[in-house]
Design a protein around this motif. Sequence first.
Motif, PDB file in Angstrom:
ATOM      1  N   GLN A  98     -88.619 -30.650 -16.684  1.00 32.32           N
ATOM      2  CA  GLN A  98     -87.519 -31.435 -17.597  1.00 32.32           C
ATOM      3  C   GLN A  98     -86.177 -31.643 -16.843  1.00 32.32           C
ATOM      4  O   GLN A  98     -85.563 -32.633 -16.674  1.00 32.32           O
ATOM      5  N   ASP A  99     -85.742 -30.414 -16.126  1.00 31.84           N
ATOM      6  CA  ASP A  99     -84.407 -30.177 -15.478  1.00 31.84           C
ATOM      7  C   ASP A  99     -84.415 -31.088 -14.238  1.00 31.84           C
ATOM      8  O   ASP A  99     -83.409 -31.543 -13.880  1.00 31.84           O
ATOM      9  N   VAL A 117     -77.517 -31.660 -10.288  1.00 26.91           N
ATOM     10  CA  VAL A 117     -77.772 -32.990 -11.074  1.00 26.91           C
ATOM     11  C   VAL A 117     -79.445 -33.146 -10.793  1.00 26.91           C
ATOM     12  O   VAL A 117     -79.677 -34.496 -10.909  1.00 26.91           O
ATOM     13  N   GLY A 118     -80.046 -32.300 -10.683  1.00 24.78           N
ATOM     14  CA  GLY A 118     -81.567 -32.723 -10.823  1.00 24.78           C
ATOM     15  C   GLY A 118     -82.020 -33.429  -9.798  1.00 24.78           C
ATOM     16  O   GLY A 118     -81.682 -33.515  -8.595  1.00 24.78           O
ATOM     17  N   LEU A 119     -82.835 -34.604 -10.291  1.00 23.82           N
ATOM     18  CA  LEU A 119     -83.365 -35.433  -9.364  1.00 23.82           C
ATOM     19  C   LEU A 119     -82.504 -36.371  -8.484  1.00 23.82           C
ATOM     20  O   LEU A 119     -82.476 -36.744  -7.379  1.00 23.82           O
ATOM     21  N   GLY A 174     -84.490 -39.661 -18.079  1.00 26.96           N
ATOM     22  CA  GLY A 174     -85.071 -41.056 -17.647  1.00 26.96           C
ATOM     23  C   GLY A 174     -86.662 -40.990 -17.589  1.00 26.96           C
ATOM     24  O   GLY A 174     -87.020 -41.895 -17.982  1.00 26.96           O
ATOM     25  N   PHE A 175     -87.270 -39.746 -17.209  1.00 27.25           N
ATOM     26  CA  PHE A 175     -88.606 -39.868 -17.161  1.00 27.25           C
ATOM     27  C   PHE A 175     -89.269 -39.653 -18.265  1.00 27.25           C
ATOM     28  O   PHE A 175     -90.506 -39.580 -18.500  1.00 27.25           O
ATOM     29  N   GLY A 176     -88.714 -38.951 -19.312  1.00 34.35           N
ATOM     30  CA  GLY A 176     -89.358 -38.296 -20.690  1.00 34.35           C
ATOM     31  C   GLY A 176     -90.236 -37.198 -20.306  1.00 34.35           C
ATOM     32  O   GLY A 176     -90.319 -36.614 -19.239  1.00 34.35           O
TER      33      GLY A 176
END
Length: 529
Positions: A91-92, A247-249, A97-99
Amino acid sequence: MAAPVAESAAPAAPPARTKRNWRSWLLRLALAAASGFVFYLSFAPRDLWWLAPLGFAGLGFVLRGRRFWGGLGYGFVFGLGVYLPLLLWLQDFLGRGFGPAPWGALSGALAAYLGLAAACCTVVARLPGGPVWMAAVVIASETPRTWWPLGGFPWGRVAFSQPGGAFTPLASIGGAPLVGFAVVVTGFGLAALLAGAARRDWRGLRLPVVATVVPVVAGLALWPTIGTGAQAGTRTVAIVQGNAPDVGLDLMNEAPTLRANHLTQSEVLAGQIRTGAVPGPDLVVWPETATDLTGADPAVDQAVRDLGVPTLIGARYRAPGQPTQNTEFVWNPVTGRGASYSKQELVPFAEFVPARAIARWFTPFVDDTGDMGAGTAPAVLDVAGTRVAVPICYEIAYDYVPRDAVRDGAQLIVLPTNNGWFGRSEMSYQQLAMARLRAVEHGRAVVVSSTTGVSALVEPDGTVTQSTGQFTPASLVGTVPLRTQATLSDRLGAWTEYGLVGVAVAAILTGLVLRARTWATSTTATRAE
């Protein structure tokens, strides 16, 4: 009138029985979920390795007296109790946005393997020595899920909960498979021991006692045999952790920042070396994909010249006309870029997309993402007069990648990784735990170099001597031993794993044959009556 009243009252018994059945079913379900969560708590960053066998003891209680389909369901719930919290770092990585669908789907897929293993455990549980065969079945299920479906996912194997406990030294004998087997057989043995004691079945306690005690005693007895001394000298190694935005993805859009940060931290380290603030290293290590590279790179050339020693540079590299590869280069301060190793085991849905039609259900970015190219050569490089194993990030979860490199002469293991994608989650600590287990398995020091932490220096017995925090620029400099002796685990190779799979298959087939015979006998007796 008395007779009709008695007749109408008779059907009241079944609902009471049904109520009791539902209550016991719910209790078993709750125990399965709780036991899975207890197993999860044994993983890093917690140092609670002893919770792993307790988690499997709980599962052992749940499976007592169950049949195939019941074992399948309870095992699946146990798996969800483990993997939903263990893989929360997805999730991080993906962000809101992906849920939760990718996280839930991966957790469910891994839980399904444990469900199938638990179902097969009900087939072998009644064989003499049940805990042993049940443990073999659980560990055997880790082999197919490492490779299938969609490229497999070996994260969260039982052994990876054991970077520094009583079972850890067994890694030097039989690698991760033997460590996992020891944990699970201890848990199932404990369940059988407590169940037998509750029934006062003292004669039947011999094997459960052996299953519970022997793996722990064997592991503790092996600790003094774990060698840590230098056999081919030492090397002073420096790690460059340049840091990256959390910032993750979106880190995919921050490649220039990542590169600039590592060039800056290299400059800081070079200044510390010149002033004597830190010892002069023999080798410097950059993390995985710290820069993009397509050809000559004067800035990296200058950074390595300033450091003055050979440097391992992790890069997203694209040769002309070739797919991008995740590559580790040997960079010499005089001759520049030299030999390289490209990652063999790419991360599904990150470095390649194995099923784009399915992936489109979860993300609109699939068609804009190209597959990286996988390397084919063993993960070993010659640098600074040292034979170095260089499994890249995710590859530390695969037994064969570091094992093949060590068998090819590696004296030291270097693990470059880019954990900036996963926020301040447990992922980086889980990976460090794997590196610690590999240190014991192969009898080699491990250098973990991460973009954002946790970077670390690990002794051959799994002890962490230095480490960094997360999301901070830092450097580590320390001396590590070079070792040449092969462990029994390295000499046996994959045969420990194959042996456990063979034992599990044989036990399942034996259990099925005995069930068929029992059914045939009971059917014949019924017909005779």
